[in-house]
Scaffold this motif. Structure first.
Motif, PDB file in Angstrom:
ATOM      1  N   GLN A  50       0.871  -1.188   0.000  1.00 26.49           N
ATOM      2  CA  GLN A  50       0.000   0.000   0.000  1.00 26.49           C
ATOM      3  C   GLN A  50       0.905   1.235   0.000  1.00 26.49           C
ATOM      4  OE1 GLN A  50      -3.655   0.191   1.834  1.00 26.49           O
ATOM      5  NE2 GLN A  50      -3.711  -1.909   2.536  1.00 26.49           N
ATOM      6  N   GLY A  51       1.475   1.493  -1.161  1.00 29.70           N
ATOM      7  CA  GLY A  51       2.339   2.658  -1.302  1.00 29.70           C
ATOM      8  C   GLY A  51       3.746   2.413  -0.764  1.00 29.70           C
ATOM      9  N   ALA A  52       4.609   3.407  -1.011  1.00 27.16           N
ATOM     10  CA  ALA A  52       5.987   3.304  -0.546  1.00 27.16           C
ATOM     11  C   ALA A  52       6.066   3.359   0.976  1.00 27.16           C
ATOM     12  CB  ALA A  52       6.812   4.441  -1.154  1.00 27.16           C
ATOM     13  N   GLN A  53       5.111   4.071   1.596  1.00 29.24           N
ATOM     14  CA  GLN A  53       5.164   4.202   3.055  1.00 29.24           C
ATOM     15  C   GLN A  53       5.012   2.837   3.724  1.00 29.24           C
ATOM     16  OE1 GLN A  53       5.845   7.146   4.584  1.00 29.24           O
ATOM     17  NE2 GLN A  53       5.985   6.007   6.492  1.00 29.24           N
ATOM     18  N   GLN A  54       4.055   2.043   3.229  1.00 33.08           N
ATOM     19  CA  GLN A  54       3.896   0.719   3.836  1.00 33.08           C
ATOM     20  C   GLN A  54       5.119  -0.150   3.533  1.00 33.08           C
ATOM     21  OE1 GLN A  54       1.225  -2.400   2.376  1.00 33.08           O
ATOM     22  NE2 GLN A  54       0.217  -2.351   4.369  1.00 33.08           N
ATOM     23  N   ALA A  55       5.710   0.044   2.354  1.00 34.05           N
ATOM     24  CA  ALA A  55       6.916  -0.716   2.017  1.00 34.05           C
ATOM     25  C   ALA A  55       8.017  -0.424   3.052  1.00 34.05           C
ATOM     26  CB  ALA A  55       7.388  -0.349   0.619  1.00 34.05           C
ATOM     27  N   LEU A  56       8.141   0.835   3.460  1.00 35.45           N
ATOM     28  CA  LEU A  56       9.154   1.194   4.466  1.00 35.45           C
ATOM     29  C   LEU A  56       8.848   0.502   5.795  1.00 35.45           C
ATOM     30  CD1 LEU A  56       9.543   5.027   3.727  1.00 35.45           C
ATOM     31  CD2 LEU A  56      11.280   3.261   3.369  1.00 35.45           C
ATOM     32  N   GLY A  78       2.045   0.447  -4.308  1.00 36.59           N
ATOM     33  CA  GLY A  78       3.488   0.549  -4.479  1.00 36.59           C
ATOM     34  C   GLY A  78       4.052  -0.859  -4.522  1.00 36.59           C
ATOM     35  N   TRP A  79       5.382  -0.982  -4.512  1.00 39.27           N
ATOM     36  CA  TRP A  79       5.956  -2.319  -4.542  1.00 39.27           C
ATOM     37  C   TRP A  79       7.368  -2.340  -3.981  1.00 39.27           C
ATOM     38  CZ3 TRP A  79       5.620   0.896  -8.761  1.00 39.27           C
ATOM     39  CH2 TRP A  79       6.757   1.100  -9.538  1.00 39.27           C
ATOM     40  N   ILE A  80       7.768  -3.560  -3.587  1.00 38.79           N
ATOM     41  CA  ILE A  80       9.155  -3.799  -3.162  1.00 38.79           C
ATOM     42  C   ILE A  80       9.744  -4.810  -4.131  1.00 38.79           C
ATOM     43  CG2 ILE A  80      10.635  -4.797  -1.359  1.00 38.79           C
ATOM     44  CD1 ILE A  80       8.485  -4.016   0.696  1.00 38.79           C
ATOM     45  N   VAL A  81      11.003  -4.597  -4.526  1.00 36.75           N
ATOM     46  CA  VAL A  81      11.725  -5.636  -5.267  1.00 36.75           C
ATOM     47  C   VAL A  81      12.810  -6.167  -4.330  1.00 36.75           C
ATOM     48  CG1 VAL A  81      13.006  -6.250  -7.352  1.00 36.75           C
ATOM     49  CG2 VAL A  81      11.424  -4.298  -7.394  1.00 36.75           C
ATOM     50  N   ALA A  82      12.765  -7.489  -4.111  1.00 33.18           N
ATOM     51  CA  ALA A  82      13.755  -8.122  -3.234  1.00 33.18           C
ATOM     52  C   ALA A  82      13.869  -9.598  -3.615  1.00 33.18           C
ATOM     53  CB  ALA A  82      13.334  -7.981  -1.772  1.00 33.18           C
ATOM     54  N   GLU A  83      14.754 -10.286  -2.942  1.00 30.23           N
ATOM     55  CA  GLU A  83      14.919 -11.712  -3.202  1.00 30.23           C
ATOM     56  C   GLU A  83      13.642 -12.463  -2.830  1.00 30.23           C
ATOM     57  OE1 GLU A  83      17.692 -13.536  -4.524  1.00 30.23           O
ATOM     58  OE2 GLU A  83      17.639 -11.471  -5.213  1.00 30.23           O
TER      59      GLU A  83
END
Ligand SMILES: Cc1ncc(COP(=O)(O)O)c(C=O)c1O
Length: 408
Positions: A103-109, A250-255
């Motif tokens: 839910q957006g970059a804020q939740q990604a943080l 939003g999104w996260i890119v990770a392993e």
């Protein structure tokens, strides 16, 4: 038995973290807007530029063709595919199992803080940084070690290397390689390469927050740090600034193994769904119109940036120092250290009907003589009036204090 003498007074005891939460005076002051107020404070897009009819069509299509988007469901698989294609264009090779929709970059943080941070651990943050990052980490009461930032070149990598040498086992460092908030600058290729190298060398994860990356005003743009290192960089993207913030996508890119853990953590926050919005974004992207929409945003915001630069030059704020931003939606202006911009803001709110963000809010209270001005939200004539009002307040403040500020 119920004892009628038991007092009905009092409130439950809060966690020690929650006891420490206080609404910042600044936030309270900024919230108390009056009519006729011009706000150059928030970091938000211009709502007049939202692609309304296309969003309405995308939402209608979702309801007609994917009504299950209103149900508890897995996060929108085809949106992950499109994000992978977008990341590939930016030099990041990934597959859908490397993507977590948030839910957006804020939740990604917040999610990455839960993944990487134990209470009391060290977090490295630039001395000028995004104030919302604090909300993501404060519950862990981390030791935040500030890293020097240059308003021209961004994070000072010599200083960062020295800190990494001294502080063993920092939980992570937080940077914005593109369109820095509040500085509006993007890092050079050398800086990106060195950041990736330092993350690997000192085995310290890097969180690369990139919500404004598409808003650049140069011929070309560089690949994110994530393109230079797979394992040590967690990349965060968002549709908030290029589409609409309230969709919260939003999104996260990770392993993949970390994405699986993040997805379980996310269940604790929102059951890992926000599928209706995700499908709307997907249907909108499928129209192929995002590219031209972003082009329009860039053209409009670039013209507003140039207009704001001209307004600043002809105002009393020209005693400050700034770099014309190459990306993002903010000007950062440094004044001589005698000028306290928190006081200036309070004067502006009280008597001049204009708001901005003082440096205190972007530096954990450590810097007191800078200001952040947003140029995406207002049309140039309104921004020019706002700047003239700040200039009047500054002039009055200088007159009262007897300070004479020439060219700085
Ligand atoms: C640097 C930075 N990161 C994250 C966010 C949060 O963005 P989102 O709306 O995608 O949660 C913002 C919002 O202003 C921001 O400036």
């Amino acid at each position: 038995m119920i004892d009628s003498d038991v007092s009905t007074q009092g409130l439950p005891q809060l966690s020690s973290w929650a006891r420490g939460i206080e609404e910042p005076a600044l936030q309270r002051a900024l919230a108390a807007t009056t009519s006729g107020m011009i706000s150059l404070a928030p970091g938000i897009p211009d709502s007049e530029l939202f692609p309304l009819s296309d969003m309405a069509a995308a939402a209608a299509k979702v309801l007609a063709t994917h009504p299950q988007a209103l149900q508890y469901a897995v996060p929108c698989p085809p949106l992950k595919e499109l994000i992978c294609a977008y990341m590939a264009e930016r030099g990041v090779k990934c597959t859908p199992d490397c993507i977590l929709l948030t839910q957006g970059a804020q939740q990604a943080l917040t999610l990455l803080a839960q993944l990487l941070l134990d209470p009391g651990r060290i977090v490295l943050e630039e001395e000028l940084s995004y104030s919302g990052f604090q909300h993501a980490i404060n519950a862990y009461k981390p030791e935040v070690v500030p890293v020097r930032t240059s308003v021209r070149n961004g994070v000072d990598l010599d200083a960062l290397e020295q800190i990494l040498k001294k502080t063993e086992g920092a939980a992570f460092m937080y940077v914005m390689a593109d369109a820095h908030n509040p500085l509006g600058i993007s890092l050079s290729l050398e800086s990106r390469q060195r950041l990736a190298y330092l993350a690997r060398k000192f085995q310290t994860p890097l969180i690369e927050d990139d919500p404004y990356g598409e808003l650049f005003y140069t011929e070309e743009r560089l690949q994110p740090v994530k393109a230079l290192d797979d394992n040590w960089v967690y990349y965060i993207g968002s549709f908030s600034k290029v589409l609409c913030p309230s969709l919260r996508v939003g999104w996260i890119v990770a392993e993949p193994q970390h994405i699986r853990k993040l997805s379980i953590i996310k269940e604790g926050l929102d059951l890992n769904i926000n599928t209706y919005s995700q499908w709307i974004v997907y249907e909108y992207l499928e129209t192929g119109k995002l590219h031209s929409h972003i082009k329009r945003l860039r053209t409009t915001y670039c013209a507003r940036r140039d207009a704001m630069d001209a307004s600043l030059r002809s105002s009393a704020l020209s005693c400050g120092r700034w770099v014309v931003p190459s990306s993002g939606i903010f000007f950062w202006i440094d004044f001589p250290s005698d000028i306290n911009t928190t006081q200036l803001l309070s004067e502006c709110l009280k008597s001049n009907k204009v708001a901005f963000i003082p440096s205190e809010a972007c530096s954990r209270g450590k810097r007191t003589s800078g200001i952040r001005l947003n140029f995406s939200r207002c049309v140039p004539s309104e921004a020019a009036t706002g700047i003239a009002r700040i200039g009047d307040a500054l002039q009055q403040m200088l007159n009262r204090s007897g300070l004479a500020i020439g060219a700085y």
